[in-house]
Design a protein around this motif. Sequence first.
Motif, PDB file in Angstrom:
ATOM      1  N   SER A  17       0.828  -1.210   0.000  1.00 52.20           N
ATOM      2  CA  SER A  17       0.000   0.000   0.000  1.00 52.20           C
ATOM      3  C   SER A  17       0.858   1.254   0.000  1.00 52.20           C
ATOM      4  N   GLY A  18       2.082   1.108   0.540  1.00 56.79           N
ATOM      5  CA  GLY A  18       3.012   2.237   0.563  1.00 56.79           C
ATOM      6  C   GLY A  18       3.880   2.354  -0.664  1.00 56.79           C
ATOM      7  N   GLY A  19       3.647   1.490  -1.649  1.00 55.34           N
ATOM      8  CA  GLY A  19       4.368   1.605  -2.913  1.00 55.34           C
ATOM      9  C   GLY A  19       5.288   0.460  -3.252  1.00 55.34           C
ATOM     10  N   LEU A  20       5.413  -0.538  -2.386  1.00 52.02           N
ATOM     11  CA  LEU A  20       6.282  -1.673  -2.698  1.00 52.02           C
ATOM     12  C   LEU A  20       5.750  -2.419  -3.915  1.00 52.02           C
ATOM     13  N   ASP A  21       6.657  -2.759  -4.827  1.00 57.81           N
ATOM     14  CA  ASP A  21       6.285  -3.479  -6.040  1.00 57.81           C
ATOM     15  C   ASP A  21       5.670  -4.833  -5.669  1.00 57.81           C
ATOM     16  N   LYS A  22       4.439  -5.048  -6.090  1.00 62.75           N
ATOM     17  CA  LYS A  22       3.747  -6.291  -5.758  1.00 62.75           C
ATOM     18  C   LYS A  22       4.402  -7.517  -6.381  1.00 62.75           C
ATOM     19  N   TYR A  23       5.152  -7.331  -7.444  1.00 59.17           N
ATOM     20  CA  TYR A  23       5.824  -8.441  -8.110  1.00 59.17           C
ATOM     21  C   TYR A  23       7.346  -8.325  -7.975  1.00 59.17           C
ATOM     22  N   GLY A  24       7.796  -7.518  -7.022  1.00 61.83           N
ATOM     23  CA  GLY A  24       9.221  -7.320  -6.826  1.00 61.83           C
ATOM     24  C   GLY A  24       9.850  -8.411  -5.981  1.00 61.83           C
ATOM     25  N   ALA A  25      11.178  -8.304  -5.804  1.00 57.45           N
ATOM     26  CA  ALA A  25      11.940  -9.322  -5.085  1.00 57.45           C
ATOM     27  C   ALA A  25      11.510  -9.426  -3.617  1.00 57.45           C
ATOM     28  N   GLU A  26      11.263  -8.274  -2.979  1.00 63.62           N
ATOM     29  CA  GLU A  26      10.902  -8.312  -1.565  1.00 63.62           C
ATOM     30  C   GLU A  26       9.536  -8.967  -1.354  1.00 63.62           C
ATOM     31  N   ALA A  27       8.570  -8.618  -2.168  1.00 63.38           N
ATOM     32  CA  ALA A  27       7.246  -9.220  -2.051  1.00 63.38           C
ATOM     33  C   ALA A  27       7.322 -10.725  -2.271  1.00 63.38           C
ATOM     34  N   PHE A  28       8.100 -11.122  -3.260  1.00 66.72           N
ATOM     35  CA  PHE A  28       8.287 -12.554  -3.521  1.00 66.72           C
ATOM     36  C   PHE A  28       8.937 -13.233  -2.320  1.00 66.72           C
ATOM     37  N   LEU A  29       9.942 -12.592  -1.735  1.00 72.28           N
ATOM     38  CA  LEU A  29      10.651 -13.174  -0.589  1.00 72.28           C
ATOM     39  C   LEU A  29       9.712 -13.365   0.594  1.00 72.28           C
ATOM     40  N   VAL A  30       8.888 -12.361   0.888  1.00 67.49           N
ATOM     41  CA  VAL A  30       7.978 -12.455   2.032  1.00 67.49           C
ATOM     42  C   VAL A  30       6.969 -13.578   1.820  1.00 67.49           C
ATOM     43  N   ASN A  31       6.386 -13.645   0.638  1.00 68.61           N
ATOM     44  CA  ASN A  31       5.420 -14.707   0.360  1.00 68.61           C
ATOM     45  C   ASN A  31       6.076 -16.083   0.418  1.00 68.61           C
TER      46      ASN A  31
END
Length: 237
Positions: free
Chosen positions: A188-202
């Motif tokens: 919601s704060g702008g993190l890329d939903k398909y970026g490396a961090e989002a992938f790592l968390v999931n």
Amino acid sequence: MAAAGLGVKAAPFTYAAHALAAAAAVLVLVWCVHFRGGLALEAQNKNLIFNVHPVLMLIGYIILGSEAIMIYKVFPKLNHDTAKLTHLILHAIATVLGAFGIYCAFKFHNDSGIANLYSLHSWLGIGTISLYGIQWVFGFVTFFFPGKAPSVRRRALPWHALFGLFVYVLALATAELGFLEKLTFLESGGLDKYGAEAFLVNFTALVVVLFGASVVITAVTPAHDEAPQGYEQIPVN
């Protein structure tokens, strides 16, 4: 509490659980240190204080708690009194580190002017650590010191094991909600939903699910073919 009818023993699942625990620990550290900037108890950047929360809750609370649950299956030939003491100590350390991890979340919220206890994750977190503490006190009084009569311990043991697994699964569910909640805020704060961090968390959350499943299967699966009743092979006198 047994799974002897499945025709499997605990050992393979203990190996899987430890491999997945190592992977989960590395992943959460990479997330909090590499992507989120590090860990701190006091910092201008209040996010560093929050970062302590997922690290302690996963490594200190869930993983150490898992080791306490699996101790009887990881070391099936260990002296029972030694195993029982190790079980007690590991759960005590997990409870303390979990409580401190929750304190770090409150500190982050308070220092950042964010409201507390507004989400299902926070409600379950408080409830789970409270139940965890109650379970530890019950186990200490009933099985360790002063210790109840053998007949009382025999009757209490299956309920102690069952309730312990319930609290453990509740802790896993709370952790999954935590990953989801934090990632939702970041996106919601702008993190890329398909970026490396989002992938790592999931991916970390997925590893935690598989880890928890391995621990639960280990707990209900016999260590040996000749001990088909899971926790019931533990002597109570």
